[in-house]
Design an enzyme around this catalytic site. Structure first.
Site, PDB file in Angstrom:
ATOM      1  N   HIS A  53       1.756   4.612  -2.817  1.00 48.28           N
ATOM      2  CA  HIS A  53       1.972   6.153  -2.600  1.00 48.28           C
ATOM      3  C   HIS A  53       3.379   6.367  -3.230  1.00 48.28           C
ATOM      4  O   HIS A  53       3.350   7.748  -3.644  1.00 48.28           O
ATOM      5  CB  HIS A  53       1.540   6.414  -1.155  1.00 48.28           C
ATOM      6  CG  HIS A  53       0.382   5.989  -0.592  1.00 48.28           C
ATOM      7  ND1 HIS A  53      -0.700   6.591  -1.256  1.00 48.28           N
ATOM      8  CD2 HIS A  53       0.087   5.575   0.574  1.00 48.28           C
ATOM      9  CE1 HIS A  53      -1.901   6.242  -0.516  1.00 48.28           C
ATOM     10  NE2 HIS A  53      -1.213   5.710   0.565  1.00 48.28           N
TER      11      HIS A  53
ATOM     12  N   HIS B   2       0.883  -1.148   0.016  1.00 47.80           N
ATOM     13  CA  HIS B   2       0.252   0.032  -0.002  1.00 47.80           C
ATOM     14  C   HIS B   2       0.844   1.300  -0.021  1.00 47.80           C
ATOM     15  O   HIS B   2       0.688   2.171  -0.844  1.00 47.80           O
ATOM     16  CB  HIS B   2      -1.013  -0.259   1.251  1.00 47.80           C
ATOM     17  CG  HIS B   2      -1.936   1.183   1.374  1.00 47.80           C
ATOM     18  ND1 HIS B   2      -2.984   1.352   1.042  1.00 47.80           N
ATOM     19  CD2 HIS B   2      -1.672   2.488   1.956  1.00 47.80           C
ATOM     20  CE1 HIS B   2      -3.625   2.315   0.969  1.00 47.80           C
ATOM     21  NE2 HIS B   2      -2.646   3.142   1.801  1.00 47.80           N
ATOM     22  N   GLU B   3       1.677   1.146   0.853  1.00 49.74           N
ATOM     23  CA  GLU B   3       2.654   2.449   1.010  1.00 49.74           C
ATOM     24  C   GLU B   3       3.543   2.760  -0.120  1.00 49.74           C
ATOM     25  O   GLU B   3       3.872   3.631  -0.559  1.00 49.74           O
ATOM     26  CB  GLU B   3       3.539   2.281   2.390  1.00 49.74           C
ATOM     27  CG  GLU B   3       2.788   2.377   3.516  1.00 49.74           C
ATOM     28  CD  GLU B   3       1.919   3.553   3.592  1.00 49.74           C
ATOM     29  OE1 GLU B   3       2.473   4.729   3.325  1.00 49.74           O
ATOM     30  OE2 GLU B   3       0.714   3.609   3.992  1.00 49.74           O
TER      31      GLU B   3
END
Length: 401
Positions: free
Chosen positions: A30, A26-27
């Site tokens: 980003h 997920h990170e």
């Protein structure tokens, strides 16, 4: 004593591996999109707390492996903390430095900020597709023909008019591919009338059945409440296993991810409208419990993979362990992606909501509005976490009682 410690250690390792895998991806979503737009990431940490190992890449990002390996975070230039809250003092200083200002997330056009924020959940969906596709190639998909065997007396199915030999075609308008689809469709619908189409003697009929709530053993050794119809699978039902090719697997991955998204959204919608119970909400403790149960079942010498009475080999156990944890990771990845898209200010979806307002109004919401939204969002999340934790603890209590 030793077996208990070993089981507990394996459960902990499985939980850390699953949750870290999903959150770090997920990170990375980003981070990757942010870097494409020229945003400087000061820190990318795998885990939280004191740094154990660190190194700096050629673009100046400090990569860390921290002591508490429960997920991770990316901190962009101008962020105050790991939650990416803006640091007003730092932003004021950077605003006059044109070279640095171009690398600040908070100074980027609203459409770029929106894409950077949305990239986290998108990465989770892509991960789920890849994992489901890999599992489709590794172990394939088992389908049991939805053919009714026995109908329990005085059960919802009996009252609705089910008979042995009925082929279940659809439930609430959704096509039933296998018997597992039937179990899944009624699992969280206790007390809710369902329109079920069956095929009997070559003719299709529509029956209305209301699943009843029962507390039954689950496949992981515990007990959970679920909706049941009161029908069993017929021994005459055809069972097929389909393994997918490299070209077919991505389609299977997309389909499985889409079905999982649909199931979660359906539950959330019925939860909001009061038609579903909160007892199916689970938190970190529940995830840890499930990961541990899957891991311990995979390496259990009395597991299902046996040849001529012998226990499964080390390779068999490793494959089962990898498959089980990968499947759980895919489900959690979809859940994390959807959770973060909720329009709650603390989450990615809340940021996207603010950016949508900014795009229309040509200015961001006031600090007062943003802080009020943050507090309300945090209170809502804490409330959900309390309910989920209570459910997790109740399950553990029943598991070890």
């Amino acid at each position: 004593m030793f077996e208990t410690l070993s089981s507990g250690l394996l459960s902990l390792i499985a939980f850390v591996a699953v949750i870290s895998f999903v959150v770090v991806i997920h990170e990375l979503g980003h981070f990757w999109v942010g870097r494409r737009f020229g945003v400087h990431a000061e820190v990318f940490s795998i885990g939280f707390g004191p740094t154990l190992v660190s190194w700096t890449d050629k673009k100046g990002t400090d990569w860390r492996i921290a002591a508490l390996p429960l997920g991770g975070y990316v901190r962009f230039l101008g962020d105050e903390n790991a939650a990416s809250a803006s640091d007003a003092e730092t932003l004021d200083r950077l605003r006059s430095d044109h070279e640095c200002a171009d690398q600040v997330f908070h100074f980027k056009p609203v459409w770029q900020r929106a894409l950077i924020v949305a990239a986290g959940p998108i990465a989770n969906f892509l991960l789920a597709i890849l994992v489901f596709a890999a599992l489709g190639m590794m172990r394939g998909e088992v389908r049991m023909e939805p053919l009714v065997g026995t109908v329990l007396d005085e059960s919802p199915a009996a009252e609705a008019g089910f008979e042995p030999g009925d082929l279940i075609v659809s439930i609430e308008g959704r096509r039933v591919e296998g018997f597992f689809d039937v179990t899944q469709a009624v699992f969280m619908r206790a007390g809710e009338p369902l329109e079920i189409v069956i095929e009997r003697d070559g003719e299709r009929r529509t029956l209305i059945a209301t699943p009843e709530r029962r507390v039954l053993d689950d496949p992981l050794g515990g007990q959970r409440a679920r909706g049941v119809l009161g029908v069993s699978l017929s021994p005459e039902a055809q069972v097929t296993t389909q393994r997918y090719s490299v070209l077919e697997a991505p389609i299977y991955g997309v389909r499985q991810t889409a079905e999982t998204v649909g199931q979660i959204l359906d539950y959330m919608g019925r939860l909001i409208t009061g038609r579903a119970s909160t007892e199916y909400l689970n938190g970190p403790i529940g995830i840890a419990t499930t990961a541990g149960q899957i891991a311990n079942m995979a390496v259990d010498a009395n597991g299902t993979a046996q040849v001529e009475g012998a226990g499964p080999s080390g390779a068999d156990r490793l494959v089962r362990l990898a498959g089980g944890l990968l499947g759980l990771s895919a489900l959690l990845s979809v859940a994390l992606g959807l959770m973060n898209l909720l329009p709650i200010p603390v989450l990615d979806g809340g940021h996207l909501l603010y950016y949508a307002y900014e795009a229309v109004a040509k200015r961001p919401p006031s600090q007062a509005i943003q802080m009020t939204g943050f507090r309300l969002g945090l209170a809502l999340l804490l409330g959900m976490m309390l309910v989920a934790t209570w459910n997790d603890i109740s399950y553990l209590r029943d598991l070890f009682s």
